[in-house]
Design a protein around this motif. Structure first.
Motif, PDB file in Angstrom:
ATOM      1  N   VAL A  68       1.136   8.777  14.398  1.00 39.89           N
ATOM      2  CA  VAL A  68       2.306   8.514  15.243  1.00 39.89           C
ATOM      3  C   VAL A  68       1.910   7.433  16.237  1.00 39.89           C
ATOM      4  O   VAL A  68       0.744   7.331  16.608  1.00 39.89           O
ATOM      5  CB  VAL A  68       2.785   9.784  15.982  1.00 39.89           C
ATOM      6  N   HIS A  69       2.862   6.642  16.678  1.00 44.56           N
ATOM      7  CA  HIS A  69       2.571   5.519  17.573  1.00 44.56           C
ATOM      8  C   HIS A  69       2.915   5.896  19.000  1.00 44.56           C
ATOM      9  O   HIS A  69       4.060   6.252  19.304  1.00 44.56           O
ATOM     10  CB  HIS A  69       3.355   4.286  17.147  1.00 44.56           C
ATOM     11  N   GLN A  70       1.941   5.799  19.883  1.00 48.05           N
ATOM     12  CA  GLN A  70       2.136   6.235  21.257  1.00 48.05           C
ATOM     13  C   GLN A  70       3.111   5.370  22.040  1.00 48.05           C
ATOM     14  O   GLN A  70       3.635   5.783  23.067  1.00 48.05           O
ATOM     15  CB  GLN A  70       0.804   6.269  22.003  1.00 48.05           C
ATOM     16  N   GLY A  71       3.388   4.173  21.548  1.00 50.48           N
ATOM     17  CA  GLY A  71       4.289   3.290  22.262  1.00 50.48           C
ATOM     18  C   GLY A  71       5.761   3.594  22.054  1.00 50.48           C
ATOM     19  O   GLY A  71       6.611   2.995  22.714  1.00 50.48           O
ATOM     20  N   LYS A  72       6.081   4.489  21.151  1.00 49.23           N
ATOM     21  CA  LYS A  72       7.485   4.780  20.861  1.00 49.23           C
ATOM     22  C   LYS A  72       7.976   5.971  21.683  1.00 49.23           C
ATOM     23  O   LYS A  72       7.323   7.006  21.735  1.00 49.23           O
ATOM     24  CB  LYS A  72       7.666   5.069  19.374  1.00 49.23           C
ATOM     25  N   ARG A  73       9.083   5.808  22.331  1.00 48.62           N
ATOM     26  CA  ARG A  73       9.745   6.860  23.096  1.00 48.62           C
ATOM     27  C   ARG A  73       8.755   7.542  24.035  1.00 48.62           C
ATOM     28  O   ARG A  73       8.050   6.879  24.793  1.00 48.62           O
ATOM     29  CB  ARG A  73      10.443   7.824  22.136  1.00 48.62           C
ATOM     30  N   LEU A  77       3.280  11.505  25.777  1.00 54.17           N
ATOM     31  CA  LEU A  77       3.222  12.824  26.407  1.00 54.17           C
ATOM     32  C   LEU A  77       2.908  13.927  25.401  1.00 54.17           C
ATOM     33  O   LEU A  77       2.546  15.039  25.795  1.00 54.17           O
ATOM     34  CB  LEU A  77       4.557  13.133  27.092  1.00 54.17           C
ATOM     35  N   LEU A  78       3.039  13.634  24.120  1.00 56.75           N
ATOM     36  CA  LEU A  78       2.919  14.654  23.090  1.00 56.75           C
ATOM     37  C   LEU A  78       1.638  14.549  22.269  1.00 56.75           C
ATOM     38  O   LEU A  78       1.353  15.427  21.457  1.00 56.75           O
ATOM     39  CB  LEU A  78       4.126  14.564  22.140  1.00 56.75           C
ATOM     40  N   LEU A  79       0.866  13.479  22.472  1.00 58.20           N
ATOM     41  CA  LEU A  79      -0.288  13.228  21.607  1.00 58.20           C
ATOM     42  C   LEU A  79      -1.304  14.362  21.618  1.00 58.20           C
ATOM     43  O   LEU A  79      -1.775  14.804  20.566  1.00 58.20           O
ATOM     44  CB  LEU A  79      -0.974  11.927  22.025  1.00 58.20           C
ATOM     45  N   ALA A  80      -1.685  14.816  22.812  1.00 58.56           N
ATOM     46  CA  ALA A  80      -2.720  15.851  22.897  1.00 58.56           C
ATOM     47  C   ALA A  80      -2.264  17.137  22.219  1.00 58.56           C
ATOM     48  O   ALA A  80      -3.023  17.772  21.481  1.00 58.56           O
ATOM     49  CB  ALA A  80      -3.076  16.118  24.366  1.00 58.56           C
ATOM     50  N   ASP A  81      -1.026  17.519  22.456  1.00 59.68           N
ATOM     51  CA  ASP A  81      -0.499  18.731  21.833  1.00 59.68           C
ATOM     52  C   ASP A  81      -0.401  18.559  20.319  1.00 59.68           C
ATOM     53  O   ASP A  81      -0.662  19.501  19.557  1.00 59.68           O
ATOM     54  CB  ASP A  81       0.873  19.045  22.429  1.00 59.68           C
ATOM     55  N   TYR A  82      -0.029  17.372  19.875  1.00 60.51           N
ATOM     56  CA  TYR A  82       0.051  17.084  18.440  1.00 60.51           C
ATOM     57  C   TYR A  82      -1.307  17.282  17.773  1.00 60.51           C
ATOM     58  O   TYR A  82      -1.422  17.926  16.719  1.00 60.51           O
ATOM     59  CB  TYR A  82       0.547  15.656  18.252  1.00 60.51           C
ATOM     60  N   GLN A  83      -2.346  16.749  18.384  1.00 59.82           N
ATOM     61  CA  GLN A  83      -3.687  16.910  17.828  1.00 59.82           C
ATOM     62  C   GLN A  83      -4.099  18.377  17.784  1.00 59.82           C
ATOM     63  O   GLN A  83      -4.654  18.852  16.783  1.00 59.82           O
ATOM     64  CB  GLN A  83      -4.688  16.108  18.644  1.00 59.82           C
ATOM     65  N   ASP A  84      -3.835  19.094  18.878  1.00 60.69           N
ATOM     66  CA  ASP A  84      -4.357  20.454  19.007  1.00 60.69           C
ATOM     67  C   ASP A  84      -3.564  21.499  18.237  1.00 60.69           C
ATOM     68  O   ASP A  84      -4.113  22.535  17.859  1.00 60.69           O
ATOM     69  CB  ASP A  84      -4.411  20.857  20.482  1.00 60.69           C
ATOM     70  N   ARG A  85      -2.283  21.256  18.001  1.00 55.62           N
ATOM     71  CA  ARG A  85      -1.460  22.257  17.320  1.00 55.62           C
ATOM     72  C   ARG A  85      -1.200  21.931  15.857  1.00 55.62           C
ATOM     73  O   ARG A  85      -1.162  22.832  15.016  1.00 55.62           O
ATOM     74  CB  ARG A  85      -0.123  22.424  18.046  1.00 55.62           C
TER      75      ARG A  85
END
Length: 207
Positions: A68-73, A77-85
């Motif tokens: 997923v690209h961190q520059g979109k929307r 804010l969701l990257l860390a949770d995405y990795q961990d869950r």
């Protein structure tokens, strides 16, 4: 997370002057930037010092696969949770289980616009990427009709940021009989500030 989403929806309307609006938008962007930096720093620390290096290498591999690209929307804010869950718990386990976790996570739903996919307004972005990149591949034998039908299957998988007190993890909750929404408890600190090693990985069971 809720504060950021609240600003995105109507923050400008609640601020009286142009100067205050500019300051509020800057604070919103700064908060997202800080979240992205902390996620990157945590990733680097894990790669350098974590004892389970195989888990770290495979987690990075799967993050690139389900990118997923961190520059979109508000993806930052969701990257860390995405990795961990969605990724780390399944990096040494079942691909099918990981695919399902990714499909249900708001980072992927927002990145590929499936939170805007509805019965009367079909958005094929996620369905196409799921077939072309995540599973079958470019020459996987699927057709445009398959993409359209998969997009219909995925209609209603949306994202709702809920201002209620945090309950510890995201859950599915039906708001309407025909709509499935993913509830995200607030609490940006919970999303970003994680231990370097993370939870101990027990490995797959019962596969």
């Amino acid at each position: 997370m809720w504060a950021a989403e609240s600003f995105r929806r109507n923050g400008d309307n609640k601020v009286a002057t142009e100067e205050e609006r500019v300051a509020a938008r800057k604070a919103y962007q700064d908060a997202q930037g800080q979240a992205a930096r902390e996620t990157g720093e945590r990733q680097l620390l894990r790669e350098l010092y974590a004892e389970q290096q195989l888990l770290e290498q495979l987690s990075w591999f799967w993050f690139n696969h389900f990118n997923v690209h961190q520059g979109k929307r508000d993806i930052r804010l969701l990257l860390a949770d995405y990795q961990d869950r969605a990724l780390r718990p399944h990096a040494l386990g079942s691909f099918r289980t990981m695919l399902g976790a990714v499909a249900r996570h708001p980072a992927m739903l927002r990145y590929l616009d499936n939170d805007q996919n509805a019965v009367r307004a079909i958005n094929e972005n996620y369905a196409r990427e799921l077939l072309e990149l995540h599973t079958l591949g470019v020459d996987g034998g699927y057709t445009q009709r398959d993409v359209q039908e998969l997009a219909r299957v995925l209609t209603g998988f949306g994202v709702r940021v809920d201002p209620e007190p945090a309950e510890g993890r995201a859950t599915f909750r039906s708001a309407l009989p025909t709509r499935r929404t993913l509830r995200i408890p607030p609490g940006p600190a919970r999303l970003r500030r994680q231990a370097v090693a993370g939870p101990h990985h027990q490995g797959p069971r019962g596969r």
